[in-house]
Write a protein that holds these residues in place. Sequence first.
Motif, short mmCIF file in Angstrom:
data_model
loop_
_atom_site.label_atom_id
_atom_site.label_comp_id
_atom_site.label_asym_id
_atom_site.label_seq_id
_atom_site.Cartn_x
_atom_site.Cartn_y
_atom_site.Cartn_z
N UNK A 183 0.81 -1.22 0.00
CA UNK A 183 0.00 0.00 0.00
C UNK A 183 0.84 1.27 0.00
N UNK A 184 0.25 2.37 -0.45
CA UNK A 184 0.77 3.71 -0.21
C UNK A 184 -0.36 4.50 0.44
N UNK A 185 -0.14 4.92 1.67
CA UNK A 185 -1.15 5.69 2.39
C UNK A 185 -0.74 7.16 2.37
N UNK A 186 -1.46 7.97 1.61
CA UNK A 186 -1.23 9.41 1.63
C UNK A 186 -2.57 10.13 1.79
N UNK A 187 -2.54 11.46 1.79
CA UNK A 187 -3.78 12.19 2.03
C UNK A 187 -4.83 11.92 0.97
N UNK A 242 -5.02 8.98 -1.16
CA UNK A 242 -5.49 7.60 -1.10
C UNK A 242 -6.28 7.34 0.19
N UNK A 243 -6.03 8.16 1.22
CA UNK A 243 -6.77 8.03 2.48
C UNK A 243 -7.94 8.99 2.58
N UNK A 244 -8.27 9.68 1.47
CA UNK A 244 -9.41 10.60 1.41
C UNK A 244 -9.34 11.59 2.57
N UNK A 245 -8.25 12.35 2.60
CA UNK A 245 -8.09 13.31 3.68
C UNK A 245 -7.88 12.64 5.03
N UNK A 246 -7.16 11.54 5.03
CA UNK A 246 -6.86 10.77 6.26
C UNK A 246 -8.13 10.37 7.00
N UNK A 247 -9.13 9.94 6.23
CA UNK A 247 -10.41 9.60 6.86
C UNK A 247 -10.74 8.11 6.79
N UNK A 248 -9.75 7.24 6.47
CA UNK A 248 -10.01 5.81 6.42
C UNK A 248 -10.35 5.31 7.82
N UNK A 249 -11.34 4.44 7.90
CA UNK A 249 -11.77 3.89 9.19
C UNK A 249 -11.07 2.56 9.43
N UNK A 250 -9.76 2.64 9.57
CA UNK A 250 -8.93 1.45 9.78
C UNK A 250 -8.19 1.58 11.11
N UNK A 265 -1.90 8.19 -12.36
CA UNK A 265 -0.80 8.63 -11.51
C UNK A 265 -1.36 9.27 -10.25
N UNK A 266 -1.70 8.43 -9.27
CA UNK A 266 -2.38 8.95 -8.08
C UNK A 266 -1.41 9.59 -7.10
N UNK A 267 -0.23 9.01 -6.91
CA UNK A 267 0.68 9.54 -5.90
C UNK A 267 1.16 10.95 -6.26
N UNK A 268 1.66 11.15 -7.48
CA UNK A 268 2.22 12.44 -7.87
C UNK A 268 1.15 13.38 -8.39
N UNK A 269 0.20 12.85 -9.13
CA UNK A 269 -0.95 13.63 -9.58
C UNK A 269 -0.60 14.83 -10.42
#
Length: 621
Positions: A339-343, A345-353, A463-467
Amino acid sequence: MVFLSAVQMFQYTYLSKHIHHKSFSNNLTCTPPTGVVSAIQTSVSLMSLVKPPRSTLGGHLARRLLQAGVTDVFSVPGDFNLTLLDHLIAEPRLNVIGCCNELNAGYAADGYARSRGVGACVVTFTVGGLSVLNAVAGAYSENLPVICIVGGPNTNDYGTNKILHHTIGLPDFSQEFRCFQAVTCFQAVVNNLEDAHELIDTSISTALKESKPVYINISCNLPAIPHPTFSRQPVPFSLPPGLSNQMGLEAAVDAAAEFLNKTVKPVLVGGPKLRVAKACDAFLEVSDACGYPLAVMPSAKGLVPEDHPHFIGTYWGAVSTAFCAEIVESADAYLFAGPIFNDLSCVGYSLLLKREKAIIVQPDRVVIGNGPSFGCVLMKDFLKALSKRLQRNTTAYDNYHRIYVPEGQPLKCEPKAALRVNIAFQHIQKMLSSETAVITDAGDSWFDSPKLKLPKGCGFEFQLQYGSIGWSVGATLGYAQAVPNKRVIACIGDGSFQMTAQDVSTMLRCEQRSIIFLFNNGGYTIEAAIHDGPYNVIKNWNYTGLVDAIHNGEGKCWTAKVHCEKELIEAIEEATGGKKDCLCFIEVIVHKDDTSKELLKLGSRLSFVNSRPPNPRYSWG
């Protein structure tokens, strides 16, 4: 035979003695990316049959690129690289493709590497190098081995205090080198022939080992000069296979199996680093063995076949595909592979994990819950071993099957009603097959494209990480060149297209037959969803007219502008029928506020994250 053995021994030893580079890992056991090994192996017999006309540096570089798996190099000529380009062109099996600008050449090498496993671009010193730098940074963020070759100053100018053109006006020639240090895993300045062979080989080997970009600067007066080190055909690359620490591997598998076998409803989630770890097949082995539901993070879409019986969709927090987030976030254990967890991919750090429920498997490390952590364990080895130790448990997948309700269809458009984006993607879905690939740019297409259901063999890249807005034009050029048997379907917004539109002309020169859907909504819709303002409105272009002007009667090109569903259907029928051998450009006119609900959700969350006030401990009060 004696010579070959000596060279082989040399290539095994110089990697350990001479590599000085920045890397995402200190573990030098990474294996070359997908496609590289086969390209290296299949090139051996072919390479041995062809004798180079001259034993020059340029000829050696050309042969090394071919051995690595590169048959197309994307370039922009400049006076420092012209002689080098002459020698690359002289290699009949290497195709040098001239691009309109260095940024697109880098994006093309990025797209090429996504399919072939390695890509390459050639630019000129500083003015070209700093232009391609943004694309190389994107490749670094996405773990892609892009070989960036720069034609550098004449060897006689080093150390003379001279000021050269194409530079910032200082006699120090190291500015470009220092810029590339941050976005490449190895940097080489080749300004003498004595170590040129070693530096070139080390650079390419390191790119393949680390799956990151490298920088090679070659002085402009060296490519045509013969040297004894180039007198023989180079022995093909023989990268030692990656090996896990056996004790660490066994301990990691024991701990993970114990952790997962006592849970009730575990799930599997694939991440983008499955590609660099070459672990896609091993990941499927785990799913086949244990029966857990199988999801992917958005940037891993296309790495796992979506016709797998336990596939449940794309996990992207609040903007996941239907019912996927509910299953993942309600699980009592989740294994994330690469995984790559960034703001984003985490939808503004809102993942419920919860970390204590997670097993995180990276290319060379496994972390279980809040600990323990096992290093020097390769993902592929770990997943293969774990698949033999897990008890079958279909509880979470059964729950998904129980709650799943098929997605509804978009409201039908009246025959002449304004076209909506969701209707357009409904028709794009019907175009997909094993002979197509989807490339989507930053924008609302990021959220519409992941909802596409990919048939087996259909490629997918974004290209999700760099966008980087505009990436998809060059990436479409490179990807289509790498796999000419697939037809690329590119989904690009008007704002993105304005950044990099010129290289549609290169697609025409290369006789590519991609289909470009240009969504014209009058501006930067993704930015407006985060924070609106007049700066998000752009000048409207006649996009089909622009592409017709670029076409200029040379090559096969067809354009259409559509306003309603009927016109879209007719355009797609023409693009896939009578114009199937043409580059097709379809401008889709949509309302400026026609966005997916996922973009609205993500925009509000990123707006909240970006507007957080300063932490009191950093204030001046």
